[in-house]
Structure formats: structure tokens, C-alpha cells
Design a protein around this motif. Structure first.
Motif, PDB file in Angstrom:
ATOM      1  N   PRO A 128       1.057  -1.168  -0.075  1.00  0.00           N
ATOM      2  CA  PRO A 128      -0.101  -0.073  -0.056  1.00  0.00           C
ATOM      3  C   PRO A 128       1.013   1.189  -0.043  1.00  0.00           C
ATOM      4  N   ARG A 129       0.510   2.370  -0.465  1.00  0.00           N
ATOM      5  CA  ARG A 129       1.103   3.695  -0.554  1.00  0.00           C
ATOM      6  C   ARG A 129       1.034   4.148   0.805  1.00  0.00           C
ATOM      7  N   PRO A 130       2.021   5.046   1.255  1.00  0.00           N
ATOM      8  CA  PRO A 130       2.154   5.687   2.578  1.00  0.00           C
ATOM      9  C   PRO A 130       0.721   6.287   3.032  1.00  0.00           C
ATOM     10  N   SER A 131       0.585   6.262   4.045  1.00  0.00           N
ATOM     11  CA  SER A 131      -0.708   6.573   4.782  1.00  0.00           C
ATOM     12  C   SER A 131      -1.031   8.151   5.143  1.00  0.00           C
ATOM     13  N   HIS A 132       0.110   8.767   5.073  1.00  0.00           N
ATOM     14  CA  HIS A 132       0.217  10.268   5.262  1.00  0.00           C
ATOM     15  C   HIS A 132      -0.115  10.971   3.983  1.00  0.00           C
ATOM     16  N   THR A 133      -0.427  12.236   4.159  1.00  0.00           N
ATOM     17  CA  THR A 133      -1.038  13.144   3.070  1.00  0.00           C
ATOM     18  C   THR A 133      -0.633  12.911   1.611  1.00  0.00           C
ATOM     19  N   HIS A 134      -1.136  12.831   0.621  1.00  0.00           N
ATOM     20  CA  HIS A 134      -0.724  12.795  -0.808  1.00  0.00           C
ATOM     21  C   HIS A 134      -1.099  14.058  -1.461  1.00  0.00           C
ATOM     22  N   TYR A 135       0.015  14.671  -1.938  1.00  0.00           N
ATOM     23  CA  TYR A 135      -0.242  15.956  -2.394  1.00  0.00           C
ATOM     24  C   TYR A 135      -0.468  15.787  -4.023  1.00  0.00           C
ATOM     25  N   VAL A 136      -0.408  14.638  -4.695  1.00  0.00           N
ATOM     26  CA  VAL A 136      -0.931  14.496  -6.026  1.00  0.00           C
ATOM     27  C   VAL A 136      -1.660  13.144  -5.957  1.00  0.00           C
ATOM     28  N   TYR A 137      -2.332  13.060  -6.940  1.00  0.00           N
ATOM     29  CA  TYR A 137      -2.948  11.710  -7.086  1.00  0.00           C
ATOM     30  C   TYR A 137      -2.147  10.582  -7.251  1.00  0.00           C
ATOM     31  N   ALA A 138      -2.235   9.200  -6.920  1.00  0.00           N
ATOM     32  CA  ALA A 138      -1.381   8.314  -7.296  1.00  0.00           C
ATOM     33  C   ALA A 138      -2.021   7.238  -7.070  1.00  0.00           C
ATOM     34  N   SER A 192      10.769  13.980  -5.834  1.00  0.00           N
ATOM     35  CA  SER A 192       9.341  14.383  -5.535  1.00  0.00           C
ATOM     36  C   SER A 192       8.421  13.340  -5.096  1.00  0.00           C
ATOM     37  N   ARG A 193       8.588  12.013  -5.479  1.00  0.00           N
ATOM     38  CA  ARG A 193       7.466  11.024  -4.986  1.00  0.00           C
ATOM     39  C   ARG A 193       7.439  10.866  -3.510  1.00  0.00           C
ATOM     40  N   ILE A 194       8.672  10.960  -3.157  1.00  0.00           N
ATOM     41  CA  ILE A 194       8.861  10.857  -1.597  1.00  0.00           C
ATOM     42  C   ILE A 194       8.011  12.355  -0.867  1.00  0.00           C
ATOM     43  N   PHE A 195       8.582  13.534  -1.470  1.00  0.00           N
ATOM     44  CA  PHE A 195       8.315  14.464  -1.029  1.00  0.00           C
ATOM     45  C   PHE A 195       6.700  15.072  -1.130  1.00  0.00           C
ATOM     46  N   LEU A 196       6.043  14.517  -2.106  1.00  0.00           N
ATOM     47  CA  LEU A 196       4.757  14.484  -2.251  1.00  0.00           C
ATOM     48  C   LEU A 196       3.939  13.795  -1.590  1.00  0.00           C
ATOM     49  N   GLY A 197       4.755  12.662  -0.954  1.00  0.00           N
ATOM     50  CA  GLY A 197       3.911  11.675  -0.106  1.00  0.00           C
ATOM     51  C   GLY A 197       3.278  10.417  -0.820  1.00  0.00           C
ATOM     52  N   VAL A 198       3.489  10.199  -1.951  1.00  0.00           N
ATOM     53  CA  VAL A 198       2.906   9.043  -2.444  1.00  0.00           C
ATOM     54  C   VAL A 198       4.119   7.581  -2.814  1.00  0.00           C
ATOM     55  N   HIS A 199       4.859   8.059  -2.283  1.00  0.00           N
ATOM     56  CA  HIS A 199       5.947   6.732  -2.106  1.00  0.00           C
ATOM     57  C   HIS A 199       6.908   6.859  -0.965  1.00  0.00           C
ATOM     58  N   TYR A 200       7.253   5.488  -0.528  1.00  0.00           N
ATOM     59  CA  TYR A 200       8.058   5.592   0.516  1.00  0.00           C
ATOM     60  C   TYR A 200       9.530   5.618  -0.191  1.00  0.00           C
ATOM     61  N   PRO A 201      10.666   6.049   0.675  1.00  0.00           N
ATOM     62  CA  PRO A 201      11.738   6.134   0.152  1.00  0.00           C
ATOM     63  C   PRO A 201      12.583   4.701  -0.647  1.00  0.00           C
ATOM     64  N   SER A 202      12.059   3.558   0.209  1.00  0.00           N
ATOM     65  CA  SER A 202      12.318   2.284  -0.507  1.00  0.00           C
ATOM     66  C   SER A 202      11.619   1.986  -1.651  1.00  0.00           C
ATOM     67  N   ASP A 203      10.564   2.443  -2.049  1.00  0.00           N
ATOM     68  CA  ASP A 203       9.832   2.409  -3.168  1.00  0.00           C
ATOM     69  C   ASP A 203      10.958   3.074  -4.402  1.00  0.00           C
ATOM     70  N   VAL A 204      11.338   4.202  -4.027  1.00  0.00           N
ATOM     71  CA  VAL A 204      12.132   5.059  -4.891  1.00  0.00           C
ATOM     72  C   VAL A 204      13.342   4.254  -5.334  1.00  0.00           C
ATOM     73  N   LEU A 205      14.468   3.691  -4.292  1.00  0.00           N
ATOM     74  CA  LEU A 205      15.322   3.095  -4.409  1.00  0.00           C
ATOM     75  C   LEU A 205      15.029   1.734  -5.112  1.00  0.00           C
ATOM     76  N   GLY A 206      13.756   0.965  -4.855  1.00  0.00           N
ATOM     77  CA  GLY A 206      13.809  -0.032  -5.421  1.00  0.00           C
ATOM     78  C   GLY A 206      13.525   0.186  -6.958  1.00  0.00           C
ATOM     79  N   GLY A 207      12.760   1.277  -7.408  1.00  0.00           N
ATOM     80  CA  GLY A 207      12.472   1.501  -8.560  1.00  0.00           C
ATOM     81  C   GLY A 207      13.747   1.911  -9.411  1.00  0.00           C
ATOM     82  N   TYR A 208      14.911   2.366  -8.619  1.00  0.00           N
ATOM     83  CA  TYR A 208      16.087   2.527  -9.430  1.00  0.00           C
ATOM     84  C   TYR A 208      16.893   1.427  -9.454  1.00  0.00           C
TER      85      TYR A 208
END
Length: 216
Positions: A110-120, A171-187
Motif C-alpha cells: 500500500p502507499r504511505p498513509s500520510h497526506t498525498h499532495y498529488v493523485y497516485a 518528488s515522489r517521496i516529497f509529495l507523499g505518494v511513495h516510501y523512500p524504499s519504493d524509489v530506491l527499488g525503482g532505481y
């Protein structure tokens, strides 16, 4: 042959690292929780200017935006007769996008539970924006390093490409729609695929090192 062996070693190492990382994310290990919490506490701070800036950046990493850039670069490469480079670019983009979607379904994070500043929509791991931007811009960087001669031009293009990858992931972490581990996983996913594809091209003697076309 020595270069191919080094690429093979790198490809296998990246695959192992990504697999271990994905398993840790899937089981929500304490290491992943601590990793995400630490980075989110440092990144997740907002004001109106930064929100506007990173919303723009994250849009550049959207599916349609990256497809558009891919098509433009693909056509330019075809016109300049960089046929294998064009195939290399599209192959990286398509395989990364396909595997990223498949892994999302398998892991079901699941995506992070905190506020999402863009739709994902959909699941969180790996970050599609991060993987897609890496596949696109690092491919462009690799191709440019081989087909251009001027060092300044190589450095400029490489710097822009690396910044785009980093900032889109951030930006994906900053905007609340991904965890840092998601971003590193994508990389990690994209880096693995690019390395294997580079090895494939060298093995088949279709190396982009041998292209003719742009000379400056």
C-alpha cells in the motif's frame, strides 16, 4: 571480453541486491521501516513553492510524459541512423515499465498513509516514476556518452539526466505518494535491466559504441 565480464558481474550483483531489497519490502522488515522513517522525516516538509516545484517535476515523470520524450529521442536517433541506440532506448523503457507493473502486483505494498499532495493510484513498490525516469534518462545519458565527441556536451547531458532521475524520485517521496524504499527499488530495478540489456547488445555485437552519425 573483460568489459563484458565486468558488466555481467554488475548485472548479477544488481539483480541480487534488488531481489533482497524487494523481499525486505514485501515482508516489511525492521530495516526497511527504519530506512523509510529516517528519510521521510528529513524529506517530508512542505511550503507552497516547493509543492509547486515538485508537482511539476513529478509530472515530467508521468507515463505519458516519459513516453513522449522516448518517442522524440527515438525518432531523432532513427533520423541520425542510430538504429541500435533507438532499439536500446525503447527496449529499456518497455521492459522496465512491464516488470515494474508486474512486481507491484506481486508485492502489493500500500502507499504511505500520510497526506498525498498529488493523485497516485495502484500499489507503491517499486516506484514507477523512479524506474521509468531512470530507464529513460540514464539510457539517454549512456547513448550520448558514446555518440558525442565534445566532453562539455557529454558532461552537460549526463548532469541533466542524473538530476532528472534524482529529482523525480525525490518528488515522489516529497509529495507523499511513495516510501523512500519504493524509489530506491525503482532505481535498482531499472539499473538491473539497463545493465542486462547493455550486456546483451555487446554480446550480439550491436554495441552503440559502433554507431555512426552525430559527431559533435
Amino acid at each position: 571480453m573483460k568489459i563484458s565480464k565486468k558488466i555481467s558481474t554488475l548485472a548479477i550483483s544488481l539483480l541480487i541486491i534488488f531481489t533482497i531489497w524487494a523481499i525486505n519490502v514485501a515482508v516489511q522488515s525492521q530495516f526497511i521501516k527504519n530506512f523509510d522513517s529516517l528519510l521521510i522525516s528529513q524529506i517530508y516538509h512542505h511550503n507552497n513553492w516547493t509543492l509547486s516545484f515538485f508537482e511539476l517535476l513529478t509530472n515530467i515523470g508521468d507515463t505519458f510524459a516519459t513516453i513522449f520524450v522516448t518517442v522524440i529521442i527515438f525518432l531523432l536517433l532513427i533520423v541520425k541512423r542510430y538504429y541500435y541506440a533507438a532499439i536500446y532506448l525503447v527496449l529499456n523503457k518497455v521492459i522496465v515499465a512491464g516488470l515494474n507493473s508486474l512486481i507491484k502486483i506481486i508485492v502489493e505494498r500500500p502507499r504511505p498513509s500520510h497526506t498525498h499532495y498529488v493523485y497516485a493510484g495502484g500499489y507503491s513498490f517499486p516506484s514507477g516514476h523512479s524506474a521509468s525516469s531512470f530507464a529513460l534518462y540514464i539510457s539517454i545519458m549512456i547513448i550520448s556518452l558514446y555518440i558525442f565527441r565534445k566532453i562539455k556536451l557529454k558532461i552537460t547531458i549526463s548532469t541533466i539526466c542524473i538530476l532528472m532521475v534524482f529529482l523525480i524520485g525525490y518528488s515522489r517521496i516529497f509529495l507523499g505518494v511513495h516510501y523512500p524504499s519504493d524509489v530506491l527499488g525503482g532505481y535498482l530495478l531499472a539499473a538491473t535491466i539497463l545493465t542486462f540489456n547493455t550486456l546483451l547488445f555487446r554480446t550480439k555485437n550491436l554495441s552503440i559504441l559502433q554507431f555512426q552519425g552525430v559527431k559533435n
